[in-house]
Enzyme design. Structure first.
Site, PDB file in Angstrom:
ATOM      1  N   ARG A 133      -5.724  21.832   2.358  1.00 44.56           N
ATOM      2  CA  ARG A 133      -6.471  21.226   1.242  1.00 44.56           C
ATOM      3  C   ARG A 133      -5.595  20.932   0.025  1.00 44.56           C
ATOM      4  O   ARG A 133      -6.073  20.837  -1.099  1.00 44.56           O
ATOM      5  CB  ARG A 133      -7.653  22.093   0.809  1.00 44.56           C
ATOM      6  CG  ARG A 133      -8.694  22.255   1.866  1.00 44.56           C
ATOM      7  CD  ARG A 133     -10.069  22.454   1.264  1.00 44.56           C
ATOM      8  NE  ARG A 133     -11.035  22.575   2.320  1.00 44.56           N
ATOM      9  CZ  ARG A 133     -11.384  23.740   2.867  1.00 44.56           C
ATOM     10  NH1 ARG A 133     -10.873  24.861   2.423  1.00 44.56           N
ATOM     11  NH2 ARG A 133     -12.269  23.768   3.837  1.00 44.56           N
ATOM     12  N   LYS A 155      -1.699   7.423  -5.756  1.00 48.22           N
ATOM     13  CA  LYS A 155      -2.351   6.880  -4.559  1.00 48.22           C
ATOM     14  C   LYS A 155      -1.570   7.344  -3.346  1.00 48.22           C
ATOM     15  O   LYS A 155      -0.342   7.204  -3.300  1.00 48.22           O
ATOM     16  CB  LYS A 155      -2.358   5.348  -4.597  1.00 48.22           C
ATOM     17  CG  LYS A 155      -3.492   4.780  -5.425  1.00 48.22           C
ATOM     18  CD  LYS A 155      -3.616   3.285  -5.216  1.00 48.22           C
ATOM     19  CE  LYS A 155      -4.786   2.738  -6.005  1.00 48.22           C
ATOM     20  NZ  LYS A 155      -4.850   1.261  -5.959  1.00 48.22           N
ATOM     21  N   GLU A 197       6.476  -6.140  -7.834  1.00 48.61           N
ATOM     22  CA  GLU A 197       5.570  -5.249  -8.585  1.00 48.61           C
ATOM     23  C   GLU A 197       5.914  -5.247 -10.077  1.00 48.61           C
ATOM     24  O   GLU A 197       5.040  -5.124 -10.929  1.00 48.61           O
ATOM     25  CB  GLU A 197       5.615  -3.818  -8.008  1.00 48.61           C
ATOM     26  CG  GLU A 197       5.210  -3.693  -6.540  1.00 48.61           C
ATOM     27  CD  GLU A 197       3.699  -3.864  -6.272  1.00 48.61           C
ATOM     28  OE1 GLU A 197       2.923  -4.063  -7.240  1.00 48.61           O
ATOM     29  OE2 GLU A 197       3.313  -3.821  -5.086  1.00 48.61           O
ATOM     30  N   LYS A 237       2.201   0.694 -16.067  1.00 45.78           N
ATOM     31  CA  LYS A 237       1.410   1.315 -14.995  1.00 45.78           C
ATOM     32  C   LYS A 237       0.750   2.608 -15.485  1.00 45.78           C
ATOM     33  O   LYS A 237      -0.422   2.863 -15.202  1.00 45.78           O
ATOM     34  CB  LYS A 237       2.277   1.571 -13.756  1.00 45.78           C
ATOM     35  CG  LYS A 237       1.463   2.260 -12.670  1.00 45.78           C
ATOM     36  CD  LYS A 237       1.811   1.895 -11.277  1.00 45.78           C
ATOM     37  CE  LYS A 237       0.752   2.500 -10.338  1.00 45.78           C
ATOM     38  NZ  LYS A 237       1.052   2.377  -8.953  1.00 45.78           N
ATOM     39  N   GLU A 247      -9.637   4.456 -10.013  1.00 38.59           N
ATOM     40  CA  GLU A 247      -9.882   3.025  -9.801  1.00 38.59           C
ATOM     41  C   GLU A 247     -11.370   2.652  -9.738  1.00 38.59           C
ATOM     42  O   GLU A 247     -11.829   1.971  -8.829  1.00 38.59           O
ATOM     43  CB  GLU A 247      -9.163   2.549  -8.525  1.00 38.59           C
ATOM     44  CG  GLU A 247      -8.966   1.040  -8.515  1.00 38.59           C
ATOM     45  CD  GLU A 247      -8.061   0.565  -7.381  1.00 38.59           C
ATOM     46  OE1 GLU A 247      -6.890   0.966  -7.370  1.00 38.59           O
ATOM     47  OE2 GLU A 247      -8.535  -0.190  -6.529  1.00 38.59           O
ATOM     48  N   ARG A 251      -8.178   0.034 -13.379  1.00 39.14           N
ATOM     49  CA  ARG A 251      -7.026   0.202 -12.482  1.00 39.14           C
ATOM     50  C   ARG A 251      -6.997  -0.894 -11.414  1.00 39.14           C
ATOM     51  O   ARG A 251      -5.942  -1.182 -10.837  1.00 39.14           O
ATOM     52  CB  ARG A 251      -7.044   1.595 -11.831  1.00 39.14           C
ATOM     53  CG  ARG A 251      -5.820   1.812 -10.959  1.00 39.14           C
ATOM     54  CD  ARG A 251      -5.620   3.224 -10.506  1.00 39.14           C
ATOM     55  NE  ARG A 251      -4.409   3.306  -9.704  1.00 39.14           N
ATOM     56  CZ  ARG A 251      -3.807   4.422  -9.346  1.00 39.14           C
ATOM     57  NH1 ARG A 251      -4.304   5.577  -9.731  1.00 39.14           N
ATOM     58  NH2 ARG A 251      -2.710   4.402  -8.612  1.00 39.14           N
ATOM     59  N   ASN A 255      -4.142  -4.340  -8.640  1.00 34.43           N
ATOM     60  CA  ASN A 255      -4.217  -4.960  -7.308  1.00 34.43           C
ATOM     61  C   ASN A 255      -3.984  -6.464  -7.352  1.00 34.43           C
ATOM     62  O   ASN A 255      -4.161  -7.147  -6.337  1.00 34.43           O
ATOM     63  CB  ASN A 255      -5.574  -4.667  -6.671  1.00 34.43           C
ATOM     64  CG  ASN A 255      -5.758  -3.187  -6.412  1.00 34.43           C
ATOM     65  OD1 ASN A 255      -4.827  -2.515  -5.968  1.00 34.43           O
ATOM     66  ND2 ASN A 255      -6.916  -2.657  -6.726  1.00 34.43           N
ATOM     67  N   HIS A 258      -2.591  -8.414  -4.410  1.00 30.75           N
ATOM     68  CA  HIS A 258      -2.659  -7.543  -3.235  1.00 30.75           C
ATOM     69  C   HIS A 258      -3.808  -7.882  -2.287  1.00 30.75           C
ATOM     70  O   HIS A 258      -3.786  -7.449  -1.133  1.00 30.75           O
ATOM     71  CB  HIS A 258      -2.756  -6.071  -3.659  1.00 30.75           C
ATOM     72  CG  HIS A 258      -1.454  -5.519  -4.167  1.00 30.75           C
ATOM     73  ND1 HIS A 258      -0.830  -6.003  -5.292  1.00 30.75           N
ATOM     74  CD2 HIS A 258      -0.650  -4.528  -3.694  1.00 30.75           C
ATOM     75  CE1 HIS A 258       0.293  -5.330  -5.491  1.00 30.75           C
ATOM     76  NE2 HIS A 258       0.434  -4.428  -4.533  1.00 30.75           N
ATOM     77  N   HIS A 262      -1.830  -7.792   0.850  1.00 33.66           N
ATOM     78  CA  HIS A 262      -2.005  -6.789   1.916  1.00 33.66           C
ATOM     79  C   HIS A 262      -2.359  -7.455   3.243  1.00 33.66           C
ATOM     80  O   HIS A 262      -1.828  -7.087   4.298  1.00 33.66           O
ATOM     81  CB  HIS A 262      -3.123  -5.804   1.542  1.00 33.66           C
ATOM     82  CG  HIS A 262      -2.640  -4.652   0.719  1.00 33.66           C
ATOM     83  ND1 HIS A 262      -3.481  -3.853  -0.015  1.00 33.66           N
ATOM     84  CD2 HIS A 262      -1.395  -4.151   0.520  1.00 33.66           C
ATOM     85  CE1 HIS A 262      -2.780  -2.920  -0.635  1.00 33.66           C
ATOM     86  NE2 HIS A 262      -1.512  -3.073  -0.320  1.00 33.66           N
ATOM     87  N   HIS A 277       6.570  -5.499   1.841  1.00 35.74           N
ATOM     88  CA  HIS A 277       5.407  -5.406   0.946  1.00 35.74           C
ATOM     89  C   HIS A 277       5.562  -6.310  -0.284  1.00 35.74           C
ATOM     90  O   HIS A 277       4.677  -7.102  -0.608  1.00 35.74           O
ATOM     91  CB  HIS A 277       5.199  -3.946   0.524  1.00 35.74           C
ATOM     92  CG  HIS A 277       4.062  -3.759  -0.430  1.00 35.74           C
ATOM     93  ND1 HIS A 277       2.752  -3.930  -0.043  1.00 35.74           N
ATOM     94  CD2 HIS A 277       4.034  -3.461  -1.757  1.00 35.74           C
ATOM     95  CE1 HIS A 277       1.958  -3.727  -1.090  1.00 35.74           C
ATOM     96  NE2 HIS A 277       2.712  -3.441  -2.134  1.00 35.74           N
TER      97      HIS A 277
END
Ligand code: GLY
Length: 373
Positions: A133, A155, A197, A237, A247, A251, A255, A258, A262, A277
């Site tokens: 955990r 993330k 980025e 950021k 998010e 936030r 993206n 993306h 993606h 990427h």
């Protein structure tokens, strides 16, 4: 929002603190500088953990065996090496990492140090965040892309079912240490990928930074110039993540590029010429800037400026038309979608973005056809 910049540039490094509005508030120091692995890690007395493991990939370990081994403190400490490449960002790798941690009796007071690019940082962070955990972890990003984006903001996750980062959790590291010495062994294509980025951060939040990026040759920067750009990029950021860690709202701005990016990255991954990427995000930013223009938000002149800076970073502007159906299918399963509607991040101008925008299918198709030719 609280961003506390503690600059020690005279000593050759900077420390930023990403403070999160959680209860109780937490903060994550981000170290940026050359040769600062030990400076960055000594603040966290690695000896106080019961065990230490470094997770890295074959390429990073090949270039930096001594630098990485020197981090460890005890004969029982481990270096876990995974294969390089996007295919390693999967459940099987996670399974293997968890198995090693378990077999070597890592407990909740043990620590995982993720030394690599976005794939190592995202996968390792998820393994640490879920093992027992959650055990502590440190991000030691070694690529420009992971130093400016992937390692910052908590993330974590892996790809699944052909979709990027679809399984994951938000979890913060103990620290992020961005040692720019690692960039010296990056292949040029990997290095350039990181600029996507950085450009994105300027496009969504800082027109001044965009203007500055236009005054330099991104592919001929000195290391000190890269550090300054990294610091600025991290500030942007950190500010966004600090105000919306999980998010729910702003936030989502991160993206930008993306939604298409993606889907494009995953579609191209099935071909003989997979995009990195940052390359997919660069093309995605052009598509989404084009969509902003078609939606009447962004001027054509600014769209041209965006294409120009992406070209000057030597990132691709277009991808083959045959990827169109794969990209459409991927976008339909984007994490940000709600009730099957794609939620776009669009630009009103350079430095000013909006999120949760819905757009008609016809405009989306036109924007995609603009980049997939
Ligand atoms: N890479 C986007 C984010 O961290 O939110």
């Amino acid at each position: 929002m609280a961003l506390d910049v503690n600059s020690a540039a005279g000593n050759g490094y900077s420390i930023k603190r990403l403070k999160l509005n959680q209860k109780p508030p937490s903060d994550v120091p981000i170290y940026i500088g050359r040769g600062i692995v030990h400076r960055g890690l000594q603040d966290f007395s690695l000896q106080s953990y019961t065990r230490r493991a470094i997770l890295t990939d074959k390429n990073v370990f090949r270039h930096w065996p001594e630098k990485l081994s020197a981090i460890l403190c005890d004969k029982d400490d481990l270096i876990i090496v995974i294969p390089p490449g996007e295919n390693a960002k999967c459940l099987e790798t996670l399974h293997n990492i968890w198995a090693v941690l378990l077999n070597y009796k890592f407990d909740r007071k043990s620590i995982l140090i993720n030394a690599g690019g976005g794939i190592v940082c995202d996968t390792g962070a998820f393994a640490a965040a879920t093992y027992m955990r959650g055990i502590p972890f440190i991000q030691l990003p070694t690529t420009l892309l992971s130093q400016t984006d992937a390692a910052i903001g908590g993330k974590t996750g892996v790809n699944f079912g052909g979709l990027k980062n679809i399984i994951g959790v938000f979890a913060q590291p103990v620290a992020v240490v961005c040692d720019t010495e690692f960039l010296s062994t990056l292949p040029a294509r990997e290095y350039r990928s990181g600029f996507a980025e950085i450009i994105k951060h300027s496009l969504i939040a800082d027109a001044g930074m965009f203007r500055k990026l236009n005054t330099v040759d991104l592919n001929k920067l000195k290391e000190t110039e890269i550090q300054k750009i990294l610091i600025k990029s991290c500030e942007i950021k950190c500010k966004i993540v600090s105000s919306d860690f999980t998010e729910k709202g702003s936030r989502k701005l991160l993206n930008f590029g993306h939604t298409v990016g993606h889907a494009l990255e995953m579609a191209s991954g099935k071909t003989a010429n997979p995009l990195l990427h940052g390359e997919a995000v660069a093309i995605g930013m052009i598509a989404e800037a084009k969509l902003s223009t078609l939606a009447g938000l962004l001027s054509r002149d600014e769209l041209t400026k965006i294409e120009k800076i992406i070209a000057s970073a030597q990132l691709p502007l277009r991808a083959p038309r045959r990827l169109l159906s794969g990209v459409m299918a991927g976008m339909e399963q984007d994490k940000k979608n709600e009730r099957k509607k794609i939620k776009w991040v669009l630009l009103k101008s350079i430095g000013n973005a909006i999120f949760d925008s819905e757009q008609p299918k016809q405009l989306i198709k036109e924007a995609l056809e603009y980049v997939l030719r």
